[in-house]
Design a protein around this motif. Sequence first.
Motif, PDB file in Angstrom:
ATOM      1  N   SER A  86       1.916   5.200   3.278  1.00 37.21           N
ATOM      2  CA  SER A  86       0.916   6.027   3.948  1.00 37.21           C
ATOM      3  C   SER A  86       0.701   5.664   5.411  1.00 37.21           C
ATOM      4  O   SER A  86       0.236   6.502   6.197  1.00 37.21           O
ATOM      5  N   GLY A  93       2.520   8.163  -1.051  1.00 38.13           N
ATOM      6  CA  GLY A  93       1.575   8.488   0.002  1.00 38.13           C
ATOM      7  C   GLY A  93       2.177   8.830   1.348  1.00 38.13           C
ATOM      8  O   GLY A  93       1.464   8.809   2.362  1.00 38.13           O
ATOM      9  N   GLU A 134       5.971  11.712  -1.158  1.00 35.47           N
ATOM     10  CA  GLU A 134       4.634  12.046  -0.676  1.00 35.47           C
ATOM     11  C   GLU A 134       3.588  11.854  -1.774  1.00 35.47           C
ATOM     12  O   GLU A 134       2.521  11.268  -1.547  1.00 35.47           O
ATOM     13  N   ARG A 186       3.084  10.668   4.554  1.00 38.33           N
ATOM     14  CA  ARG A 186       2.450  11.812   5.209  1.00 38.33           C
ATOM     15  C   ARG A 186       3.427  12.981   5.318  1.00 38.33           C
ATOM     16  O   ARG A 186       3.056  14.137   5.083  1.00 38.33           O
ATOM     17  N   GLU A 209       0.804  -1.222   0.000  1.00 35.52           N
ATOM     18  CA  GLU A 209       0.000   0.000   0.000  1.00 35.52           C
ATOM     19  C   GLU A 209       0.835   1.269   0.000  1.00 35.52           C
ATOM     20  O   GLU A 209       0.319   2.389   0.090  1.00 35.52           O
TER      21      GLU A 209
END
Length: 363
Positions: free
Chosen positions: A135, A157, A153, A159, A132
């Motif tokens: 994130s 993803g 980012e 943060r 994934e």
Amino acid sequence: MKLVVFGLTVSSSWGNGHATLWRGLIKALAAQQCEVTFFERDVPYYARHRDLLDLPAGELVLYADWADLAARALSEIRAADAVIVTSYCPDGPAAAALACEAARRAVFYDMDTPVTLARLAAGEGVDYLPAEGLSAFDLVLSYTGGEALVRLERELGARRALPLYGHVDPDAHRPGPPQPRFAADLSYLGTYATDRQPTVAALFAEPARRRPDLRFLLGGSGYGEAFPWSDNIFFLDHVAPPEHGAFFASSSLTLNATRRDMADLGYCPSGRLFEAAACGAPILTDVWEGLDLFFEPGREILTARTTDDALAALDLAPADLAAVAAAARERTLDEHTSARRAGQLIGYLSASSPAAAGDLQEA
């Protein structure tokens, strides 16, 4: 602060740039009252070339199989203030899942950001990343700054993505007496990489061919018969970290060659760059965006784009080379030590908000 790290290796410096960086960082963290436990999968190729068995300033945990380690790993994660999973960790996705589920603060440290982004751009899988992306981590650190932080980012993803650049332990890398076995007019220390080879050929091998009166020294694994050898190139297939200081200090000039993906992104100083500077060696480097953030070209470091540039550097007077080396060493001891990076890492981990972390990045 107690930190847990799941990484590629800290026990063997053979064929990788991670180990020496982690040794310096762990030592510096310990000096700032941090306790570090480093988990490393015990693989045969590093076991055959292991040059560290115990971490004087931390705990090294070698394990054979993740399934057998999971219970111990979970216990350590729950007791830690922060957990760091690095790029090229053999069990990266499993370690990341456990860290993001159970850690007070989960951090991913991409020590190979240009490789990560290049593989993603090419549509290739990145087996050390969670499926994934990034994130789920509270913080993502990158060995490469500049545009790479934005892409971590945007594309993965993250943060927050902040730089944690290379560094040097000045206790391990410092000027010393030259050693005859490392004597060279131009040296280069680095593992063979196909994408770096054109730079090494233009700035090292071709100057050697054109200047048979000079001595050239190559240290690193992976070089074979296809390399453009000449009679005045001498070769060492491995130079252990305790010998790096003597290697650099014995050179009239040493080369830094950057991997293609790193040079394309910029803001990518190699740990070897700081090692050589701390040892008092004048450095010749290829050119990439952001270099002047770390050293001032022409005063603290010499740059080359062509073979003729490299030959011009080799022809500089010893006094001129010594002045460049002294300026680079002063800059390195002020800005690029392991202690400086350890303080930055602690600041990142202690920051209570993205704004506070951003202030630390600017500082």
